[in-house]
Motif scaffolding. Structure first.
Motif, mmCIF file in Angstrom:
data_model
loop_
_atom_site.group_PDB
_atom_site.id
_atom_site.type_symbol
_atom_site.label_atom_id
_atom_site.label_comp_id
_atom_site.label_asym_id
_atom_site.label_seq_id
_atom_site.Cartn_x
_atom_site.Cartn_y
_atom_site.Cartn_z
ATOM 1 N N ARG A 34 16.680 -40.634 -66.613
ATOM 2 C CA ARG A 34 16.484 -39.260 -66.344
ATOM 3 C C ARG A 34 16.258 -38.658 -67.807
ATOM 4 N N GLN A 35 16.990 -38.835 -68.661
ATOM 5 C CA GLN A 35 16.906 -38.197 -70.012
ATOM 6 C C GLN A 35 15.562 -38.528 -70.643
ATOM 7 N N ARG A 36 15.143 -39.745 -70.495
ATOM 8 C CA ARG A 36 13.924 -40.252 -71.261
ATOM 9 C C ARG A 36 12.804 -39.586 -70.507
ATOM 10 N N LEU A 75 8.576 -35.180 -70.393
ATOM 11 C CA LEU A 75 7.878 -34.147 -69.938
ATOM 12 C C LEU A 75 7.762 -32.834 -70.749
ATOM 13 N N ARG A 76 9.088 -32.771 -71.542
ATOM 14 C CA ARG A 76 9.499 -31.736 -72.479
ATOM 15 C C ARG A 76 8.436 -31.644 -73.779
ATOM 16 N N VAL A 77 8.350 -32.767 -74.219
ATOM 17 C CA VAL A 77 7.841 -33.125 -75.648
ATOM 18 C C VAL A 77 6.378 -33.380 -75.288
ATOM 19 N N PHE A 78 5.895 -34.244 -74.348
ATOM 20 C CA PHE A 78 4.561 -34.472 -74.485
ATOM 21 C C PHE A 78 3.762 -33.805 -73.468
ATOM 22 N N LEU A 79 4.415 -33.102 -72.582
ATOM 23 C CA LEU A 79 3.668 -32.521 -71.471
ATOM 24 C C LEU A 79 3.760 -31.092 -71.669
ATOM 25 N N ASP A 80 4.711 -30.524 -72.444
ATOM 26 C CA ASP A 80 5.144 -29.183 -72.946
ATOM 27 C C ASP A 80 5.611 -28.367 -72.073
ATOM 28 N N THR A 129 21.005 -28.636 -65.225
ATOM 29 C CA THR A 129 21.184 -29.856 -65.263
ATOM 30 C C THR A 129 19.953 -30.453 -66.361
ATOM 31 N N VAL A 130 18.809 -29.946 -66.182
ATOM 32 C CA VAL A 130 17.981 -30.542 -67.214
ATOM 33 C C VAL A 130 18.277 -30.239 -68.733
ATOM 34 N N ARG A 131 18.935 -28.948 -68.871
ATOM 35 C CA ARG A 131 19.317 -28.731 -70.216
ATOM 36 C C ARG A 131 20.306 -29.594 -70.647
ATOM 37 N N VAL A 132 21.136 -29.927 -69.705
ATOM 38 C CA VAL A 132 22.285 -31.041 -70.117
ATOM 39 C C VAL A 132 21.617 -32.411 -70.543
ATOM 40 N N HIS A 133 20.503 -32.819 -69.705
ATOM 41 C CA HIS A 133 19.908 -34.075 -69.735
ATOM 42 C C HIS A 133 19.172 -33.889 -71.398
ATOM 43 N N LEU A 134 18.643 -32.948 -71.535
ATOM 44 C CA LEU A 134 17.859 -32.629 -72.677
ATOM 45 C C LEU A 134 18.825 -32.633 -73.991
ATOM 46 N N SER A 135 19.869 -32.007 -73.721
ATOM 47 C CA SER A 135 20.750 -31.893 -74.814
ATOM 48 C C SER A 135 21.297 -33.289 -75.186
ATOM 49 N N ARG A 136 21.828 -33.978 -74.159
ATOM 50 C CA ARG A 136 22.436 -35.417 -74.374
ATOM 51 C C ARG A 136 21.556 -36.213 -75.188
ATOM 52 N N ALA A 137 20.155 -36.104 -74.547
ATOM 53 C CA ALA A 137 19.104 -37.218 -75.240
ATOM 54 C C ALA A 137 18.975 -36.620 -76.631
ATOM 55 N N VAL A 138 18.804 -35.488 -76.865
ATOM 56 C CA VAL A 138 18.655 -35.044 -78.325
ATOM 57 C C VAL A 138 19.974 -35.443 -79.178
ATOM 58 N N THR A 139 20.752 -35.303 -78.530
ATOM 59 C CA THR A 139 22.149 -35.655 -79.413
ATOM 60 C C THR A 139 22.026 -37.125 -79.851
ATOM 61 N N THR A 140 21.858 -38.032 -78.503
ATOM 62 C CA THR A 140 21.598 -39.329 -78.997
ATOM 63 C C THR A 140 20.541 -39.792 -79.956
ATOM 64 N N LEU A 141 19.319 -39.133 -79.886
ATOM 65 C CA LEU A 141 18.393 -39.531 -80.571
ATOM 66 C C LEU A 141 18.637 -39.264 -82.284
ATOM 67 N N ARG A 142 19.430 -38.019 -82.316
ATOM 68 C CA ARG A 142 19.683 -37.506 -83.686
ATOM 69 C C ARG A 142 20.662 -38.553 -84.217
#
Lengths: 230, 164
Positions: B111-113, B118-123, B139-152
């Protein structure tokens, strides 16, 4: 989240975006190819729908034939007359072959026009260290698709809808799909699900990673589009 | 060409590359993604009357492609139109991918991926992603935030440590 964090998040997202920006993507296929693929899919779905229960009966028949006691020329049989005992010993079968390759890879080749015994394929792959669920006429998956990406585990050759320079599409049809499988990349508790379907017009193989022992959802076409708004 | 097909053609031409990038980011393979996205567009054409009304048709394509897994399918020769660009030797295009980033992306939960793609490539904005996925914007914000934290953390461990 403060401004600083948002800025940092933006930097990460930009890095993700930029990672693809310099990549040369394949051009879009011809529109006709896409719409033809859609029409063919509709025909297949219609055919399967019309066939209904008879399709299941046919599958049973296929399974019976493939798993029979050697009657019929299409029954898979070991051409070398022996069962693979070791990873390095290739299993050469009438309908498919499983061969150990370099780098821990295993090459599975499915030959067109032959009846494939899913259990034989599964056993041959298992002998090469590849845990797999192999199904004929149906495509199975679990609710969760475990990591890694299936692209890490399986590579198909020849490329779908592509022939190499100087080649002819018939070459791909004659040789059948060749799957290079990196079994060592399949984590514990995960299996490779391989579904195969063939009729006089079409051949289709679909694969995905599944959670071992999890409930399966199987369909006669590998249709796993978005749920909820279909 | 019918109006419907013209409309789909415009959508297809404009959406092919961003959709492909989104799927490549998730699958890590241009080769597989190309086939999955082609299949997804074929399904979109079949359901175009529905897809065209979707709040984010590109997201529909991406999700269909991702859910389709990977498949190989070839029809009989007579029915198979080969586009000119297809008759070329296989490209080593995957070699241009950022392996570190792709590995980090594929380690994210599905889900995070998907949210990242969707956020980055489809804007897509948060609300559109939420509608598409059928989840709350928060919930989307949570997924996005967790994903960004992991990627960082995975992309720049030293920087992450400084931020901590």
């Amino acid at each position: 989240m403060n401004d600083n964090e948002e800025l940092k998040d933006g930097a990460v997202l930009s890095a993700v975006h930029d990672s693809m920006s310099g990549l040369r993507m394949p051009p879009a296929p011809r529109l006709d190819a896409i719409t033809a693929r859609g029409r063919a899919r509709r025909r297949r779905m219609g055919g399967l729908s019309i066939a209904g229960a008879s399709a299941c009966a046919a599958l049973v028949a296929v399974a019976s034939l493939a798993g029979g006691s050697g009657s019929g020329a299409s029954t898979p049989a070991l051409s070398a007359g022996r069962t693979p005992q070791h990873q390095t010993v290739p299993a050469r079968l009438a309908a498919f072959s499983v061969v150990a390759g370099p780098g821990g890879a295993t090459t599975l080749t499915l030959y067109p026009g032959q009846v494939i015994d899913p259990n034989a394929v599964r056993q041959a792959l298992a002998a090469h260290g590849v845990p797999a669920l192999v199904t004929a006429g149906q495509f199975c998956r679990t609710a969760v698709q475990p990591p890694p990406g299936v692209g890490d585990v399986v590579v198909i050759s020849p490329r779908p809808n592509q022939v190499v320079s100087g080649g002819h599409p018939a070459d791909g049809l004659r040789s059948g799909p060749i799957l290079t499988i990196y079994g060592s990349r399949i984590p514990s508790g995960v299996k490779l699900s391989i579904g195969y379907r063939q009729d006089s017009q079409n051949r289709e193989i679909s694969f995905t990673l599944i959670v071992a022992d999890a409930p399966l959802t199987c369909a006669t076409i590998p249709d796993n589009g978005p749920h909820g708004d279909d | 060409m019918s109006h419907e097909k013209t409309e789909f053609a415009e959508f297809f031409q404009a959406s092919w590359e961003p959709c492909l990038k989104a799927v490549v980011a998730s699958t890590g393979s241009v080769q597989l993604a190309e086939d999955q996205v082609a299949e997804a567009f074929a399904r979109a054409w079949l359901s175009w009357r529905k897809v065209r009304r979707h709040p984010a048709p590109r997201a529909w394509v991406v999700r269909t492609a991702l859910n389709a897994g990977a498949s190989w399918w070839r029809r009989s020769i007579r029915e198979l139109p080969l586009a000119g660009h297809e008759a070329v030797a296989p490209r080593d295009i995957d070699e241009g991918l950022n392996a570190t980033l792709l590995t980090a992306l594929r380690h994210l939960p599905d889900r995070q991926r998907e949210v990242i793609a969707l956020r980055v490539f489809l804007d897509l904005d948060i609300d559109t992603i939420a509608r598409h996925l059928g989840i709350a914007p928060a919930t989307v914000r949570v997924h996005l935030s967790r994903a960004v934290t992991t990627l960082r953390h995975e992309l720049s461990p030293s920087q992450a440590m400084e931020a901590d």
